[in-house]
Each structure stands twice: as C-alpha cells, then as structure tokens.
Design an enzyme around this catalytic site. Sequence first.
Site, PDB file in Angstrom:
ATOM      1  N   ARG A 173      62.805 -15.948  50.686  1.00  0.00           N
ATOM      2  CA  ARG A 173      62.540 -15.630  51.534  1.00  0.00           C
ATOM      3  C   ARG A 173      63.444 -14.222  52.749  1.00  0.00           C
ATOM      4  O   ARG A 173      63.230 -14.365  53.796  1.00  0.00           O
ATOM      5  CB  ARG A 173      61.279 -16.232  52.454  1.00  0.00           C
ATOM      6  N   CYS A 217      52.221 -18.032  55.615  1.00  0.00           N
ATOM      7  CA  CYS A 217      53.242 -19.337  56.461  1.00  0.00           C
ATOM      8  C   CYS A 217      53.827 -18.695  57.609  1.00  0.00           C
ATOM      9  O   CYS A 217      54.542 -17.647  57.231  1.00  0.00           O
ATOM     10  CB  CYS A 217      53.349 -19.651  55.003  1.00  0.00           C
ATOM     11  N   GLU A 288      59.045 -18.525  59.347  1.00  0.00           N
ATOM     12  CA  GLU A 288      58.645 -16.902  57.888  1.00  0.00           C
ATOM     13  C   GLU A 288      58.108 -15.870  58.431  1.00  0.00           C
ATOM     14  O   GLU A 288      58.289 -14.215  58.405  1.00  0.00           O
ATOM     15  CB  GLU A 288      58.690 -17.669  56.967  1.00  0.00           C
TER      16      GLU A 288
HETATM   17  N1  EPU Z   1      50.749 -30.046  52.085  1.00  0.00           N
HETATM   18  C1  EPU Z   1      50.269 -31.028  53.161  1.00  0.00           C
HETATM   19  N2  EPU Z   1      49.484 -30.766  54.151  1.00  0.00           N
HETATM   20  C2  EPU Z   1      49.416 -28.923  54.733  1.00  0.00           C
HETATM   21  C3  EPU Z   1      49.923 -28.295  53.692  1.00  0.00           C
HETATM   22  C4  EPU Z   1      50.420 -28.197  52.734  1.00  0.00           C
HETATM   23  O1  EPU Z   1      50.598 -32.203  53.063  1.00  0.00           O
HETATM   24  O2  EPU Z   1      49.099 -28.971  55.571  1.00  0.00           O
HETATM   25  C5  EPU Z   1      51.304 -30.578  51.328  1.00  0.00           C
HETATM   26  C6  EPU Z   1      51.197 -29.846  49.955  1.00  0.00           C
HETATM   27  O3  EPU Z   1      50.001 -31.575  49.868  1.00  0.00           O
HETATM   28  C7  EPU Z   1      51.592 -29.898  48.941  1.00  0.00           C
HETATM   29  C8  EPU Z   1      53.138 -29.582  49.546  1.00  0.00           C
HETATM   30  O4  EPU Z   1      52.612 -30.082  51.342  1.00  0.00           O
HETATM   31  O5  EPU Z   1      52.163 -31.096  48.341  1.00  0.00           O
HETATM   32  C9  EPU Z   1      53.554 -28.081  49.503  1.00  0.00           C
HETATM   33  O6  EPU Z   1      52.625 -27.240  49.567  1.00  0.00           O
HETATM   34  P1  EPU Z   1      52.223 -25.937  48.977  1.00  0.00           P
HETATM   35  O7  EPU Z   1      51.419 -26.222  47.722  1.00  0.00           O
HETATM   36  O8  EPU Z   1      50.165 -25.516  49.656  1.00  0.00           O
HETATM   37  O9  EPU Z   1      52.963 -25.377  49.950  1.00  0.00           O
HETATM   38  P2  EPU Z   1      53.935 -24.938  50.085  1.00  0.00           P
HETATM   39  O10 EPU Z   1      55.591 -25.064  50.392  1.00  0.00           O
HETATM   40  O11 EPU Z   1      53.485 -25.157  51.731  1.00  0.00           O
HETATM   41  C10 EPU Z   1      54.259 -22.236  49.237  1.00  0.00           C
HETATM   42  C11 EPU Z   1      54.562 -21.304  50.266  1.00  0.00           C
HETATM   43  C12 EPU Z   1      52.946 -20.336  50.074  1.00  0.00           C
HETATM   44  C13 EPU Z   1      52.944 -19.695  48.528  1.00  0.00           C
HETATM   45  C14 EPU Z   1      52.826 -21.548  48.257  1.00  0.00           C
HETATM   46  C15 EPU Z   1      51.906 -21.351  46.820  1.00  0.00           C
HETATM   47  C16 EPU Z   1      55.872 -21.802  52.038  1.00  0.00           C
HETATM   48  C17 EPU Z   1      56.952 -21.189  52.572  1.00  0.00           C
HETATM   49  N3  EPU Z   1      55.142 -21.371  51.085  1.00  0.00           N
HETATM   50  O12 EPU Z   1      53.519 -23.039  50.503  1.00  0.00           O
HETATM   51  O13 EPU Z   1      54.024 -18.828  51.051  1.00  0.00           O
HETATM   52  O14 EPU Z   1      51.403 -19.449  48.866  1.00  0.00           O
HETATM   53  O15 EPU Z   1      54.108 -22.132  47.893  1.00  0.00           O
HETATM   54  O16 EPU Z   1      53.314 -20.452  46.664  1.00  0.00           O
HETATM   55  O17 EPU Z   1      57.282 -20.741  51.122  1.00  0.00           O
HETATM   56  C18 EPU Z   1      53.540 -17.750  52.910  1.00  0.00           C
HETATM   57  O18 EPU Z   1      55.275 -17.064  52.257  1.00  0.00           O
HETATM   58  O19 EPU Z   1      53.110 -17.058  53.353  1.00  0.00           O
HETATM   59  C19 EPU Z   1      53.073 -18.619  52.232  1.00  0.00           C
HETATM   60  C20 EPU Z   1      51.539 -18.825  52.377  1.00  0.00           C
END
Ligand code: EPU
Length: 294
Positions: A173, A217, A288
């Site tokens: 990012r 995010c 972010e």
């Molecule tokens: N999780 C929780 N509770 C929550 C949210 C997530 O327990 O409220 C757990 C999920 O169950 C999962 C893990 O955390 O086991 C990862 O969650 P997720 O797959 O949603 O991925 P993330 O790391 O939270 C990243 C990116 C998102 C992108 C998603 C999908 C970042 C900060 N976020 O989210 O990007 O859409 O992967 O590829 O890198 C953005 O950049 O604006 C954004 C939303």
Amino acid sequence: MEIGAGDGARTLLRLLRDLPGELRAGESLAAHTTFRIGGKAFAFYQPAIEDALAEAVVRARGHGFPWLVAGGGSKLLAPDEGYPGLVVSTSSLRSWREENGHVVAGAGVPLAQVVRWGGWRLAGIPGTVGGAVAMNAGTKYGSIAEQVEWVQALLPSGRVHTFRPEECGFGYRDSLFRRLRLPILSVGLRQDRRGDVGPLLAERARSQPLDLPSAGCVFRNPRAGLSAGWLVDQCGLKGARVGDAVISQRHANFICNLGRARAAEVLELVDQVQDRVVRQFGVWLKLELEVVRE
Ligand code: EPU
C-alpha cells in the site's frame, strides 16, 4: 469554523482560470469522497488534459497554496473546516490507448475499467488508476504494482518524469508517489488475467460494509497474515461509535459514516482503536486512510 473564501481563494482562482477544464470555487469535498465527509475547497479543478494538471499544481505550489490530487476520493478523509487550497480531480483524465496486451491509461481512468480489460486481482477496488498506483492498491491476490510498466508523474521541480517499475518504490500500500506526493499523470500497464470476478465481488460484499459510505480499510495490516480487522474485532470494538462514525459490524477495519459523520469524529474513533489495540496486543496500527491536513 468553516474556512471562508476570501482573498486567498480569489488569488488562487485567478491563478488557474486560463487552464483548460472545469474550475469551481467552494466545492464541497464531501461530494468527492466516498466517506461523504469534508468541507469546501478554495478551488476545485478538473483539468481537461494531463499537462494542465501539472501546470495547476506547479502554480498553486509556487504561490504557497496547499494542494492535493484527489483520484476517486476513496481513501481520503477531508477536513470538516474545508481546504484552503487547490483540490485537483483527475476525473476527466480518462485517456485509454490499448495495444497488444498493454495499455496507456490516464490517471483518472476508473480502476474497474482495468479490471474488465485484464486486472482480475484488483476486482472490487474502488477509485482510479492514478490513486491505485500511488497507494499500490491490491487484494489478497496481488497488487497493481505487478502490472505497472511505467508511471508518468510530476517531480517537485515541475518537470514530468517517466518512472520505470524499479524506480517507483512500491511496497505494501505504498509507493514513491505517495511518499513524496508526486502527482501521477498517466500509467502504462500490462494485461493480467481477465477471469470471472463474480466470486471475488461476492466475497467482498459478504465480508465488507459496501452499503454505507466509508474509505475502505482504515488501517494497514501490521504484517502478512495479521489482519488489522481481526485485531480490532478481538478488542470488541465492532459497533463502537463517535457521533455518526461507527466501526462496522461486518468488518472491523472499516469506519462507516452513518449520515452526518465529521472528520473529527472519525479521527477520535481512530485514536480509540489505536489505543485499545496497542494496549491489548502491543501493536500500533498505522493508517492506510489518507488524512488530509493542510
Ligand atoms: N477478520 C475478523 N474480523 C473482522 C475482519 C476480518 O476476524 O472484522 C478476519 C477474517 O475472518 C479473516 C482475516 O481477518 O480471517 C482477514 O480478513 P479479510 O480477508 O477481510 O482481509 P483483510 O486483511 O482484513 C485485506 C485488505 C482489504 C482487501 C481484503 C481482501 C488491507 C488493510 N486490507 O483485508 O483491502 O479488500 O484483504 O483482499 O490490506 C482496502 O485496502 O481498503 C481493503 C479493504
């Protein structure tokens, strides 16, 4: 207190009025951010051509005005008091020249257009090509840096430079363009998989609050495999609220605007989250979200 349009605003508007495109005074930034938050800008300029974007920034900067380039406004938190400078929108810079699996895209091309042409891994990310490259937007399947062939951006000297991928300083990012605030004018991309984006979009709609205004995010993931959303969730902060800013029940790394949220309320909530997470996990969550300050 809202920043009024006085001599400063008039000076800035006068500086820019001969440039091609649309120039507006006192435009509300809430209308140009997905958060739907933000006061009025002294000058809001939509250049008709890339050179005019560069020229507007050079002129504003040369006269000491703050400036910022808003792509799709999907990662921006704009101040409630307004912005005493120039906000450039890239929404008219949508040139698109495609050839043999490569494309030259203007900074304002919607990212969704790249996804349809060949950017499967970016499916569902809002915003523009310029914004996506500046923050190296991505999903768990990869980020836009993997498709970048070159980036044309404005240097602090006022010269335009074409950066090769290895000069772009891409990270998670992050890029040189974001760190040094170099406005992106156009980008050369190579085609990636087309593929069926249906399952990716469905997964996003299931796990993220796409029905309310937000900036996606809010925090960066501290490291691979450790999700900021998970950390915030574990602290029991889903539903935490300051005014109309609330931590989403669906994904704890989203702050949503329930209607009339103010930037100050979002920032108060950000403080509360950082505080709780560092106390509980010893991890400091970095933003972010791009917080616009003068
Ligand atoms: N999780 C929780 N509770 C929550 C949210 C997530 O327990 O409220 C757990 C999920 O169950 C999962 C893990 O955390 O086991 C990862 O969650 P997720 O797959 O949603 O991925 P993330 O790391 O939270 C990243 C990116 C998102 C992108 C998603 C999908 C970042 C900060 N976020 O989210 O990007 O859409 O992967 O590829 O890198 C953005 O950049 O604006 C954004 C939303």
